[in-house]
Write a protein that holds these residues in place. Structure first.
Motif, PDB file in Angstrom:
ATOM      1  N   ASP A 197       0.337   2.529  -8.246  1.00  0.00           N
ATOM      2  CA  ASP A 197      -0.553   1.792  -7.346  1.00  0.00           C
ATOM      3  C   ASP A 197      -0.661   2.540  -6.023  1.00  0.00           C
ATOM      4  O   ASP A 197       0.339   2.849  -5.393  1.00  0.00           O
ATOM      5  N   SER A 246      -6.538  -3.687  -5.533  1.00  0.00           N
ATOM      6  CA  SER A 246      -5.870  -3.380  -6.793  1.00  0.00           C
ATOM      7  C   SER A 246      -6.426  -4.162  -7.982  1.00  0.00           C
ATOM      8  O   SER A 246      -6.216  -3.757  -9.123  1.00  0.00           O
ATOM      9  N   ASP A 490       2.043   1.806  -3.392  1.00  0.00           N
ATOM     10  CA  ASP A 490       1.014   1.180  -2.562  1.00  0.00           C
ATOM     11  C   ASP A 490       1.631   0.325  -1.456  1.00  0.00           C
ATOM     12  O   ASP A 490       1.266   0.449  -0.290  1.00  0.00           O
ATOM     13  N   HIS A 494       1.123   1.082   2.440  1.00  0.00           N
ATOM     14  CA  HIS A 494       0.539   0.136   3.400  1.00  0.00           C
ATOM     15  C   HIS A 494       1.420   0.038   4.648  1.00  0.00           C
ATOM     16  O   HIS A 494       0.929  -0.065   5.765  1.00  0.00           O
ATOM     17  N   HIS A 533      -6.392   3.333  -6.833  1.00  0.00           N
ATOM     18  CA  HIS A 533      -7.072   3.760  -5.606  1.00  0.00           C
ATOM     19  C   HIS A 533      -6.026   4.521  -4.811  1.00  0.00           C
ATOM     20  O   HIS A 533      -4.834   4.429  -5.093  1.00  0.00           O
ATOM     21  N   CYS A 535      -3.981   4.873  -1.295  1.00  0.00           N
ATOM     22  CA  CYS A 535      -3.599   3.960  -0.220  1.00  0.00           C
ATOM     23  C   CYS A 535      -3.090   4.723   0.987  1.00  0.00           C
ATOM     24  O   CYS A 535      -2.231   5.596   0.845  1.00  0.00           O
ATOM     25  N   HIS A 649      -6.386   0.805   2.018  1.00  0.00           N
ATOM     26  CA  HIS A 649      -6.821   1.651   0.902  1.00  0.00           C
ATOM     27  C   HIS A 649      -7.965   2.547   1.366  1.00  0.00           C
ATOM     28  O   HIS A 649      -8.663   2.219   2.320  1.00  0.00           O
TER      29      HIS A 649
HETATM   30 ZN   LIG Z   1      -2.724  -1.925  -1.761  1.00  0.00          ZN
END
Ligand SMILES: [Zn+2]
Length: 688
Positions: A197, A246, A490, A494, A533, A535, A649
């Motif tokens: 992720d 996500s 992810d 973040h 994706h 991030c 993202h």
């Molecule tokens: Zn995320």
């Protein structure tokens, strides 16, 4: 939104009444939404951008009608290629579509202010009949559930509705059935999808630099994912944005269709109910139905999280945890769910009082407010469970009664195999998201402060969960679809916690190595490694020009210690026996900048405790509240350009690497929905 076909095909007969309205009535009745989404309906362009399905893949048809003031809709139909979808339809003895519900085109009931009407002629239930704001009070939503079509090619979809004054309202869209070539070699029986992720190219490179090292300008070794023979670049946009979250980021891969952000297994609609949206079939459901495959879902996140849910769950609200875990269980006969491993026990424990304040002592966050009850049209059309608002449910007990062996920790996961490999396996290793590799490994090495503070000192690593899952899933002679997610690449990106996400990528790669060995032994297996994706806009900007001790002594040093170009040299980490770096706090450490960053105080030092995870029912008090206060008073302020206190993202393409049967299909630059059709070809038709 056309009264007149722009393509010249499927041109509806225009009644005098309709022509009169076209001549100038500002309140002209219209179909304001037609699903599946199509550019033909939205803009009139017969664009190649089109909703696509595999032959026989089920999906819902839906229209939102805004009738003239005071008028009601009395009949309707969805016409595909000039054939009603409300009756069975054969061509040359082949059943082209098969309505699975009792259908009638006569409306027999309507709701109070606004009307939601199923194609079965019944209302979709009390909760389903509330329309979003901004629609006319007599707006009507009509669904034709679980349609399918097995003829390859582009099909015209015409929606027709008739008002009580005889006015006919129509709209035209289209969709495509993507054929499967049945003459192209051997099929992949097992499909394993690794989803890092938020894992962009920079995250992969960073894990390689730390875990393999570089010398003389070359990597001294490759990640397991680097050894996959085929790599492509994936476009990750969702239905409504270039920047996905996500939910569509995952579900686009395994449905072939684009979802809006925060939605999984559904298209947007005009009702407020988060579980009644028009659906389409997942890869898991399609291949369970067609071939009897099992589904395995393995994640380091809470199992309700967007990525795992986007393998089997149909909802427009990715946060509705109670309903999401209930649907995993209640519709396991649709998806073939046989393995569910991760965090998220808080959704499985009973909460009879329906309360989260005060937090129930067992950690339960089950609530009526994020659960569901489905209407007759979905239940009958799709053959799924109706659901119930039942926060008192003991879902772990129900999984056990249904034949799942249950593991609460790493020891329990090992013990689950003592009496032989189980047929089905449930593992819930924490209340919500599991601890990250950085903290789990610290715990295994004797520093248990973080895992103890979370209350789960014995959590498995992702490679151990992967090994267990593949053992269980491979008992099915028909094969399986597995998702294995490194979720906190992810989550920590973040938070701009470089030390933590770097180890998350290493943890994922160790799990990938397990699956690669499985695929070497089982060559009818396709293994994909990708991300939903990118991030944080992570970039490897260089390396510290000073020692670890100097960074500690002067955490305010900031930009002055960032060595760029040749000053970065080759950061050196020492890997321990357990496969993770002895420490990330090394002299000349690799430094990461963030292009999608929020404000943060940067010291370049590891953070003792992970930054606050708001999903935890009992978050440890030692965790800093967010990155903007994490090092306040110690580091230097790096101001970000995105709102809020977390990195975001990005829309950057992400790499996808493939190994095993059909891997050569994954070269080039392609859309995330293309992956679904490549898998469909390889799993059903075969790969040459
Ligand atoms: Zn995320």
């Amino acid at each position: 939104m056309s009264f007149v076909s722009r393509s010249g095909r499927g041109l509806p007969l225009l009644t005098a009444a309709v022509l009169g309205l076209l001549a100038g009535d500002a309140f002209a009745a219209r179909i304001s939404r037609l699903t599946p989404p199509s550019e033909l309906f939205a803009s009139g362009e017969e664009s190649p951008v089109i909703a696509r399905f595999l032959p026989g893949q089920r999906f819902d048809l839906q229209m939102t009608i805004e009738p003239d003031p005071g008028r009601t809709i009395v009949s309707f139909d969805f016409i595909v290629d000039d054939q009603s979808t409300l009756r069975p339809f054969w061509v040359d003895g082949e059943l082209i579509h098969d309505p699975r519900a009792t259908l009638t085109s006569t409306i027999t009931e309507t709701g109070p202010a606004a009307t939601c009407i199923a194609a079965s002629g019944r209302t979709t239930g009390a909760s389903g009949c509330t329309l979003v704001a901004g629609l006319a009070g007599n707006a009507t939503v009509i669904s034709r559930r679980a349609y399918s079509n097995s003829r390859a090619g582009v099909h015209t979809l015409r929606a027709i509705a008739r008002q009580d004054d005889g006015t006919t309202i129509t709209a035209t869209g289209n969709f495509e059935i993507v054929g499967i070539d049945a003459e192209s070699g051997q099929v992949a029986k097992n499909i394993v999808i690794f989803l890092g992720d938020g894992m962009g190219a920079a995250h992969r490179t960073a894990a390689r630099i730390v875990s393999r090292g570089y010398a003389q300008g070359k990597a001294k070794g490759l990640l397991a994912m680097d050894t996959f023979p085929n790599t492509g670049m994936v476009m990750t946009a969702s239905l409504n944005s270039i920047v996905t979250d996500s939910a569509p980021g995952m579900q686009n891969y395994v449905t072939g269709n684009k979802a809006n952000n925060n939605e999984e297994g559904v298209w947007p609609d005009d009702t407020r109910d988060a579980f009644d949206n028009p659906r389409y079939e997942y890869l898991s459901e399609y291949l369970h139905n067609l071939q009897g495959k099992s589904l395995g879902v393995v994640t380091t996140a809470d199992v309700f999280d967007a990525t795992p849910a986007s393998m089997a769950i149909h909802t427009s609200a990715r946060g509705n945890g109670t309903g999401i875990v209930d649907q995993f269980f209640d519709d396991r006969d649709q998806s073939g769910l046989a393995v569910l491993l991760g965090g998220g026990r808080k959704w499985f424990l009973p909460n009879p009082s329906d309360s989260t304040s005060p937090q129930p002592v067992n950690g339960s966050q089950r609530r009526k407010s994020n659960d569901y009850v489905l209407g007759d049209d979905i239940v009958n059309g799709w053959g799924v469970a109706r659901g119930a608002l039942d926060p008192e449910r003991d879902l772990i007990a129900e999984f056990r009664d249904a034949g799942f062996r249950y593991a609460a920790d790493k020891s329990g996961l090992d013990a689950a195999f003592n009496a032989g490999t189980p047929d089905k396996l449930l593992g819930l290793f924490s209340y919500s998201n599991m601890n990250v590799a950085y903290d789990k490994i610290a715990g295994r090495r004797g520093d248990t402060a973080v895992v103890d503070a979370f209350g789960f000192p014995d959590q498995p690593m992702l490679d151990e969960m992967t090994d267990a899952a593949l053992k269980v899933l491979s008992k099915n002679p028909n094969g399986f679809v597995a998702l294995i997610e490194g979720a906190s690449i992810d989550k920590q990106a973040h938070l701009m916690d470089t030390d933590r996400w770097t180890l998350e990528v290493i943890e994922l790669d160790r799990a990938i190595a397990v699956a690669k060995r499985f695929a070497e032994r089982n060559p009818d297996t396709l293994v994909l490694v990708t991300a939903d994706h990118e991030c944080s806009g992570a970039a490897i900007i260089g390396a510290a020009t000073v020692s670890a001790a100097t960074l500690e002594a002067d955490p305010d040093a900031g930009k002055g210690v960032v060595g760029i170009y040749e000053a970065a040299r080759f950061p050196k980490y020492t890997m321990a026996e357990d496969g993770y770096p002895e420490t990330t706090h090394v002299d000349g450490k690799m430094l990461i900048g963030y292009g999608a960053n929020a404000d943060r105080y940067e010291t370049w030092l590891p953070s003792r405790f992970p930054t606050r995870d708001t999903q935890q029912p009992f978050p440890p008090s030692q965790s800093p509240a967010n990155p903007s206060v994490r090092n306040e008073g110690a580091g230097y302020l790096v101001t970000g350009q995105v709102p809020g206190d977390q990195a975001a993202h990005t829309a950057t393409d992400i790499p996808l690497s493939a190994y095993g049967r059909g891997a050569h299909h994954f070269n080039g630059v392609f859309d995330n929905t293309d992956v679904f059709f490549k898998i469909g070809q390889i799993a059903v038709g075969g790969a040459d």
